[in-house]
Design a protein around this motif. Structure first.
Motif, PDB file in Angstrom:
ATOM      1  N   VAL A   1       0.887  -1.158   0.000  1.00 23.08           N
ATOM      2  CA  VAL A   1       0.000   0.000   0.000  1.00 23.08           C
ATOM      3  C   VAL A   1       0.925   1.208   0.000  1.00 23.08           C
ATOM      4  O   VAL A   1       1.584   1.498   0.996  1.00 23.08           O
ATOM      5  CB  VAL A   1      -0.928   0.009   1.231  1.00 23.08           C
ATOM      6  N   LEU A   2       0.974   1.880  -1.150  1.00 25.65           N
ATOM      7  CA  LEU A   2       1.983   2.920  -1.355  1.00 25.65           C
ATOM      8  C   LEU A   2       1.366   4.252  -1.740  1.00 25.65           C
ATOM      9  O   LEU A   2       0.339   4.300  -2.427  1.00 25.65           O
ATOM     10  CB  LEU A   2       2.950   2.498  -2.461  1.00 25.65           C
ATOM     11  N   THR A   3       2.012   5.320  -1.326  1.00 25.99           N
ATOM     12  CA  THR A   3       1.643   6.653  -1.774  1.00 25.99           C
ATOM     13  C   THR A   3       2.217   6.854  -3.180  1.00 25.99           C
ATOM     14  O   THR A   3       3.042   6.058  -3.638  1.00 25.99           O
ATOM     15  CB  THR A   3       2.222   7.731  -0.839  1.00 25.99           C
ATOM     16  N   LEU A   4       1.813   7.917  -3.835  1.00 29.53           N
ATOM     17  CA  LEU A   4       2.334   8.173  -5.179  1.00 29.53           C
ATOM     18  C   LEU A   4       3.841   8.408  -5.154  1.00 29.53           C
ATOM     19  O   LEU A   4       4.558   7.962  -6.051  1.00 29.53           O
ATOM     20  CB  LEU A   4       1.620   9.358  -5.813  1.00 29.53           C
ATOM     21  N   THR A   5       4.326   9.068  -4.138  1.00 31.33           N
ATOM     22  CA  THR A   5       5.775   9.277  -4.022  1.00 31.33           C
ATOM     23  C   THR A   5       6.496   7.946  -3.875  1.00 31.33           C
ATOM     24  O   THR A   5       7.539   7.718  -4.500  1.00 31.33           O
ATOM     25  CB  THR A   5       6.083  10.179  -2.807  1.00 31.33           C
ATOM     26  N   GLU A   6       5.942   7.055  -3.063  1.00 33.70           N
ATOM     27  CA  GLU A   6       6.548   5.733  -2.887  1.00 33.70           C
ATOM     28  C   GLU A   6       6.488   4.919  -4.172  1.00 33.70           C
ATOM     29  O   GLU A   6       7.426   4.173  -4.475  1.00 33.70           O
ATOM     30  CB  GLU A   6       5.867   4.979  -1.753  1.00 33.70           C
ATOM     31  N   ILE A   7       5.412   5.063  -4.928  1.00 33.51           N
ATOM     32  CA  ILE A   7       5.296   4.343  -6.201  1.00 33.51           C
ATOM     33  C   ILE A   7       6.395   4.787  -7.159  1.00 33.51           C
ATOM     34  O   ILE A   7       7.029   3.963  -7.820  1.00 33.51           O
ATOM     35  CB  ILE A   7       3.899   4.547  -6.835  1.00 33.51           C
ATOM     36  N   ILE A   8       6.650   6.084  -7.212  1.00 30.93           N
ATOM     37  CA  ILE A   8       7.708   6.594  -8.078  1.00 30.93           C
ATOM     38  C   ILE A   8       9.055   6.022  -7.654  1.00 30.93           C
ATOM     39  O   ILE A   8       9.853   5.578  -8.487  1.00 30.93           O
ATOM     40  CB  ILE A   8       7.724   8.139  -8.065  1.00 30.93           C
ATOM     41  N   LYS A   9       9.310   5.993  -6.360  1.00 28.42           N
ATOM     42  CA  LYS A   9      10.567   5.444  -5.844  1.00 28.42           C
ATOM     43  C   LYS A   9      10.659   3.938  -6.094  1.00 28.42           C
ATOM     44  O   LYS A   9      11.733   3.410  -6.384  1.00 28.42           O
ATOM     45  CB  LYS A   9      10.706   5.737  -4.360  1.00 28.42           C
ATOM     46  N   PHE A  10       9.529   3.242  -5.981  1.00 31.97           N
ATOM     47  CA  PHE A  10       9.500   1.794  -6.217  1.00 31.97           C
ATOM     48  C   PHE A  10       9.769   1.488  -7.685  1.00 31.97           C
ATOM     49  O   PHE A  10      10.492   0.554  -8.020  1.00 31.97           O
ATOM     50  CB  PHE A  10       8.159   1.230  -5.762  1.00 31.97           C
ATOM     51  N   LYS A  11       9.168   2.295  -8.583  1.00 35.46           N
ATOM     52  CA  LYS A  11       9.434   2.134 -10.020  1.00 35.46           C
ATOM     53  C   LYS A  11      10.914   2.301 -10.309  1.00 35.46           C
ATOM     54  O   LYS A  11      11.498   1.529 -11.070  1.00 35.46           O
ATOM     55  CB  LYS A  11       8.641   3.160 -10.845  1.00 35.46           C
ATOM     56  N   GLU A  12      11.526   3.307  -9.710  1.00 30.67           N
ATOM     57  CA  GLU A  12      12.952   3.552  -9.904  1.00 30.67           C
ATOM     58  C   GLU A  12      13.771   2.354  -9.425  1.00 30.67           C
ATOM     59  O   GLU A  12      14.699   1.915 -10.109  1.00 30.67           O
ATOM     60  CB  GLU A  12      13.379   4.799  -9.140  1.00 30.67           C
ATOM     61  N   LEU A  13      13.410   1.805  -8.279  1.00 28.70           N
ATOM     62  CA  LEU A  13      14.128   0.652  -7.735  1.00 28.70           C
ATOM     63  C   LEU A  13      13.997  -0.563  -8.649  1.00 28.70           C
ATOM     64  O   LEU A  13      14.989  -1.239  -8.965  1.00 28.70           O
ATOM     65  CB  LEU A  13      13.599   0.323  -6.338  1.00 28.70           C
ATOM     66  N   LEU A  14      12.795  -0.851  -9.114  1.00 25.82           N
ATOM     67  CA  LEU A  14      12.580  -2.008  -9.987  1.00 25.82           C
ATOM     68  C   LEU A  14      13.243  -1.818 -11.354  1.00 25.82           C
ATOM     69  O   LEU A  14      13.865  -2.742 -11.884  1.00 25.82           O
ATOM     70  CB  LEU A  14      11.090  -2.286 -10.147  1.00 25.82           C
ATOM     71  N   GLN A  15      13.128  -0.628 -11.918  1.00 26.27           N
ATOM     72  CA  GLN A  15      13.760  -0.368 -13.222  1.00 26.27           C
ATOM     73  C   GLN A  15      15.278  -0.498 -13.127  1.00 26.27           C
ATOM     74  O   GLN A  15      15.908  -1.101 -13.997  1.00 26.27           O
ATOM     75  CB  GLN A  15      13.369   1.008 -13.743  1.00 26.27           C
ATOM     76  N   GLY A  16      15.866   0.057 -12.090  1.00 28.51           N
ATOM     77  CA  GLY A  16      17.308  -0.054 -11.897  1.00 28.51           C
ATOM     78  C   GLY A  16      17.759  -1.482 -11.729  1.00 28.51           C
ATOM     79  O   GLY A  16      18.803  -1.901 -12.246  1.00 28.51           O
TER      80      GLY A  16
END
Length: 121
Positions: free
Chosen positions: A86-101
């Motif tokens: 359960v993530l906020t939009l800011t956390e989603i952006i950070k999670f996307k960055e982590l997964l993409q990297g």
């Protein structure tokens, strides 16, 4: 106890890390560990791919522009996986960055391995 301390005492390999989290590979267990949003979750490769797809399919711009819904939280649930985020939009952006990297590093590792160990034809 911090995850970094646990990693030092196990056979986990750092794959990719940001200020928001990290992803580790464990060859002994044939799985991946994601340290994000205050928890460490275990995924097999199939579930990691499903998680990546689910996170990439979140339309952040659409959530921000949609005035009929509150864009505060997004629930990420993957079938056949034990963990839910359960993530906020800011956390989603950070999670996307982590997964993409992470997947960039995996692709890079594959390219390097193929170049170093390719068999002469």
């Amino acid at each position: 106890m911090q995850v970094r301390e646990v990693v030092a005492s196990t056979n986990w390999t750092d794959v990719f890390a940001t200020n928001a989290g990290a992803i580790y590979q464990c060859d002994a267990e044939n799985c991946w560990y994601i340290d994000f949003a205050g928890k460490v979750a275990r995924f097999d490769y199939r579930c990691l791919m499903k998680l990546r797809k689910a996170v990439n399919n979140i339309d952040i711009e659409g959530l921000l522009l949609d005035n009929t819904k509150s864009p505060d939280l997004e629930i990420i649930f993957i079938c056949a996986c034990d963990d839910t985020y359960v993530l906020t939009l800011t956390e989603i952006i950070k999670f996307k960055e982590l997964l993409q990297g992470t997947f960039v590093m995996l692709d890079l590792n594959h390219i390097i391995y193929n170049r170093l160990y390719r068999v002469a034809v």
